[in-house]
Scaffold this motif. Sequence first.
Motif, PDB file in Angstrom:
ATOM      1  N   ASN A 393       0.800  -1.235   0.000  1.00 23.72           N
ATOM      2  CA  ASN A 393       0.000   0.000   0.000  1.00 23.72           C
ATOM      3  C   ASN A 393       0.827   1.276   0.000  1.00 23.72           C
ATOM      4  N   GLU A 433       0.383  -3.058  -4.498  1.00 21.95           N
ATOM      5  CA  GLU A 433      -0.760  -3.873  -4.097  1.00 21.95           C
ATOM      6  C   GLU A 433      -0.325  -5.196  -3.482  1.00 21.95           C
ATOM      7  N   LYS A 448      -6.634   3.086  -6.677  1.00 23.97           N
ATOM      8  CA  LYS A 448      -6.542   2.568  -5.320  1.00 23.97           C
ATOM      9  C   LYS A 448      -7.885   2.672  -4.636  1.00 23.97           C
TER      10      LYS A 448
END
Length: 450
Positions: A393, A433, A448
């Motif tokens: 992330n 990811e 996202k």
Amino acid sequence: MLYKFTKSILLLLFFVFAISTVTNGQDVFKTDLKEDVGANAWRIIKKSYQQALAEQADYFLIEMNTFGGAVNYADSIRSLLLNSDIKTIVYVNNNAASAGTLIALASDYIFMHSGASLGAASVVNQSGEIMPEKYQSYMRGLMRATAEAKGRDPRMAEAFVDPTISIPTLKEDGKILTFTASEAVKAKLANAEVKRIEEIYSNLDIQAPSVKAYEKTWVDIIIAFLVHPMVSGLLIMGIIGGIYFELQTPGIGFALVLALISATLFFAPLYLQGLADHWEIAIFVLGVLLLALEVFVIPGFGVAGVVGIIFVLCGLAFSMLANDYFDFKVSQPGLLMNSFLIVIGAMVFSIILMVIFGKNLLNSSAFKRLVLEDEQRADSGYTSSVPKINLLNKEGVARTVLRPAGKIEVDGVWYDAVALDGFIDAGEQVYVEKHENYNLFVRKTTDKPV
């Protein structure tokens, strides 16, 4: 004494002349035409004739049992016989229908086995339906010209094609002419009805014939096998399946090798048969390149992908046909549609198999033995090029174009990354990811989830 010596010399010369007369002109070269008249039959007949010339044979004999085939290849064999420097014989051993009749008429001598038939030469499509008049007109002209060239009745030759030709002594009005062996001899179309091939030699007064036959090589057998429509369909499935797996999983190698081998086995025999031309192979290769361009370079599914699929389809289908670029009139009627059906059917079937078995195949132990392991564990001595820090992330920026692989920068450090969306341009914001082995997998930050 001189008289007796001269007499002995003359007797010796006479016997030498007699023996040479008997043995001269007795070489017969035999080949078979016992399949549909097509590219393979034409190639075998042509090779046989060239070998007959090399052997200096005096007779070229074709033993025939065919229900017909493509008119263009029948016309090629017809032209070879009409222009032959060797006396030609066609021995109809059971059937000489349609295109076979045209070939028989082009020979110098026709012999028919008891119970054989000859005729019914109307042009039909793959379903056996009579084709329009323009096809029949062309065939009538071929039959008439061939009969005239060999001193046979041209009207009789036309009646093999046209039911409107009236010959009351030979056929009913409205019916296409077909001869039995005895009828053909009675009509003076065939030389004789025979029960054995040796009777042909006796009829032509060929004394003590030296008969040589064309022997098919392993290359002939392999080519005949590979050009069979069912085998061609399986090879197309190998081509499409290999391309699919290679585009889906770049670098696995095995899929690319499968596609290349299948493509070679598909195109090579067709090229040797004179069917596949350079331009047809070229548009197939161009189609594959356009598909690769669509997957790896251009995002989405657009013009390149559609054109690529069309080129692949046309390259495969056209290679199976006798055509002059986009002129398919020289090919047997219906073959163009049949060729596309084979290609499309093989493609659809291969896609279905890939959807059903594709995931299981990639995870199977047999497949994993053919490719590199996708897991390289640290306890086996492998280390990752990406530090063992939590990058999930994390946001960064693409430093190169990802197509789908490239370089990204996260927190001032550059990493190897793969775009899950297939394409990310340099300078776009990305986020990590997932992290597997030594690769980071990223998407655009705009994608996202919130």
